[in-house]
Design a protein around this motif. Structure first.
Motif, PDB file in Angstrom:
ATOM      1  N   ILE A  55       0.954  -1.465  -0.308  1.00 22.90           N
ATOM      2  CA  ILE A  55       0.174   0.433  -0.328  1.00 22.90           C
ATOM      3  C   ILE A  55       1.031   1.385   0.076  1.00 22.90           C
ATOM      4  O   ILE A  55       0.710   2.626  -1.342  1.00 22.90           O
ATOM      5  N   ASN A  58       2.787   1.850  -3.452  1.00 22.42           N
ATOM      6  CA  ASN A  58       1.802   2.172  -4.341  1.00 22.42           C
ATOM      7  C   ASN A  58       1.895   0.995  -5.251  1.00 22.42           C
ATOM      8  O   ASN A  58       2.103   1.519  -6.599  1.00 22.42           O
ATOM      9  N   HIS A  60       1.271  -2.195  -7.625  1.00 20.71           N
ATOM     10  CA  HIS A  60      -0.487  -3.118  -7.753  1.00 20.71           C
ATOM     11  C   HIS A  60       0.034  -4.619  -8.856  1.00 20.71           C
ATOM     12  O   HIS A  60       0.201  -4.404  -9.191  1.00 20.71           O
ATOM     13  N   SER A  62      -1.846  -8.082  -9.912  1.00 18.18           N
ATOM     14  CA  SER A  62      -2.924  -8.259 -10.538  1.00 18.18           C
ATOM     15  C   SER A  62      -3.568  -9.931 -10.059  1.00 18.18           C
ATOM     16  O   SER A  62      -2.227 -10.477  -9.653  1.00 18.18           O
TER      17      SER A  62
END
Length: 126
Positions: A55, A58, A60, A62
């Motif tokens: 978090i 940042n 991400h 999938s």
């Protein structure tokens, strides 16, 4: 002496249920099944620390990438790897293959100048 009375209680016959083929397993088969389940069906977990790092930085990842990481970590575990470094395009993860847990995460630019210790396997993904 005290007088004692003993009453005899007749035993009820036990009714046995027939065994089906699924109920009959040898201890060796049962152990092999448990071993297989423990090594194959382990979903990768993310520690609280690693989740916070994902978090904060940042990062991400999938579902498809998580599935690939999970599969490769399971493969590494089957080859005896306990702790691994997983290098991806956008992130570097330290994963305990033994416990199937992501320990920490960092982005690739941060990982560029790092020294990774106490790992015995590396997984490189593109």
């Amino acid at each position: 002496m005290d007088n004692m009375k003993m009453n005899r209680v007749p035993l009820q016959p036990t009714i046995r249920q027939p065994y089906t083929s699924k109920q009959v397993t040898t201890p060796k088969q049962s152990f092999l099944q448990h071993l297989h389940d423990a090594t194959v069906n382990t979903e990768l977990k993310v520690s609280k620390h690693a989740n916070q790092r994902l978090i904060d930085r940042n990062i991400h990842i999938s579902e498809a990438e998580w599935q690939l990481i999970n599969d490769k970590v399971a493969e590494a575990r089957s080859k005896g790897v306990k702790d691994s470094l997983v290098l991806m395009d956008q992130a570097a993860l330290i994963v305990s293959a033994k416990n199937a847990t992501v320990i920490t995460a960092m982005d690739r630019t941060e990982a560029k100048d790092q020294l990774f210790t106490n790992i015995d396997g590396t997984i490189v993904l593109n």
